[in-house]
Design an enzyme around this catalytic site. Sequence first.
Site, PDB file in Angstrom:
ATOM      1  N   VAL A  65       0.867  -1.072  -0.053  1.00  0.00           N
ATOM      2  CA  VAL A  65       0.012   0.192   0.121  1.00  0.00           C
ATOM      3  C   VAL A  65       0.931   1.237  -0.002  1.00  0.00           C
ATOM      4  O   VAL A  65       1.544   1.596   0.696  1.00  0.00           O
ATOM      5  CB  VAL A  65      -1.042   0.126   1.198  1.00  0.00           C
ATOM      6  N   HIS A  66       0.843   1.922  -1.128  1.00  0.00           N
ATOM      7  CA  HIS A  66       1.567   3.312  -1.047  1.00  0.00           C
ATOM      8  C   HIS A  66       0.902   4.463  -2.036  1.00  0.00           C
ATOM      9  O   HIS A  66       1.524   5.480  -1.909  1.00  0.00           O
ATOM     10  CB  HIS A  66       3.036   3.030  -1.527  1.00  0.00           C
ATOM     11  N   ARG A  67       0.150   4.024  -2.520  1.00  0.00           N
ATOM     12  CA  ARG A  67      -0.353   5.071  -3.381  1.00  0.00           C
ATOM     13  C   ARG A  67      -1.246   6.376  -2.683  1.00  0.00           C
ATOM     14  O   ARG A  67      -1.844   6.035  -1.646  1.00  0.00           O
ATOM     15  CB  ARG A  67      -1.496   4.628  -4.736  1.00  0.00           C
ATOM     16  N   THR A 102       3.683   5.134   3.756  1.00  0.00           N
ATOM     17  CA  THR A 102       2.581   4.546   4.195  1.00  0.00           C
ATOM     18  C   THR A 102       2.626   4.383   5.992  1.00  0.00           C
ATOM     19  O   THR A 102       1.666   4.869   6.478  1.00  0.00           O
ATOM     20  CB  THR A 102       2.248   3.114   3.475  1.00  0.00           C
ATOM     21  N   ASP A 139      -1.802  -1.652  -4.452  1.00  0.00           N
ATOM     22  CA  ASP A 139      -2.209  -0.640  -5.199  1.00  0.00           C
ATOM     23  C   ASP A 139      -1.166  -0.225  -6.019  1.00  0.00           C
ATOM     24  O   ASP A 139      -1.394   0.734  -6.654  1.00  0.00           O
ATOM     25  CB  ASP A 139      -2.624   0.323  -4.325  1.00  0.00           C
TER      26      ASP A 139
END
Length: 167
Positions: A65-67, A102, A139
């Site tokens: 998860v990073h967007r 994140t 993502d």
Amino acid sequence: TDRISDILFCPTDKATENLVNEGYGNIGCQIVKNGDVMQDAALFYADKCRKPNINLPEKFVLCTVHRAENTDDPARLKAIVDALNYIHKNILPVILPLHQRTQKVVKSLGLQLEMLVLEPVGYLEMIWLLKNCNAVVSDSGVVQKEAFFFKKPCITMRDQTEWVELI
């Protein structure tokens, strides 16, 4: 650069089709479907990958998860964390190599990550995780594509993806 190039190289049929639909077939350039260098690299390094130096469960879900669309919306990020925590506790262990950005947002929101959180891993470790996981939740455009290369089911946590061929 597409407008001034003589040859346009495309990784997929859909990319080729998009260029034709945009009129590139009529402006004196050649459109070539040459394959996917990301796939070539992933498959080449699949035999050279290495397991991260930690105890891992035999079966697991790999998550990234990073967007910004997920990390910059507190309610959305909380829902993602809640879902991952649920999966980890009730379905399969979740392994989350945690992106620094994140991590900052999770900490600032006081969210509890009740899964196996790793420091970010290198490419060879990531390929090992992808090869050996049971499923992927991500993502990342790159990770969702690599999941496809390794024939892993992937839930893409995005409103849209540039890799429509994978849907």
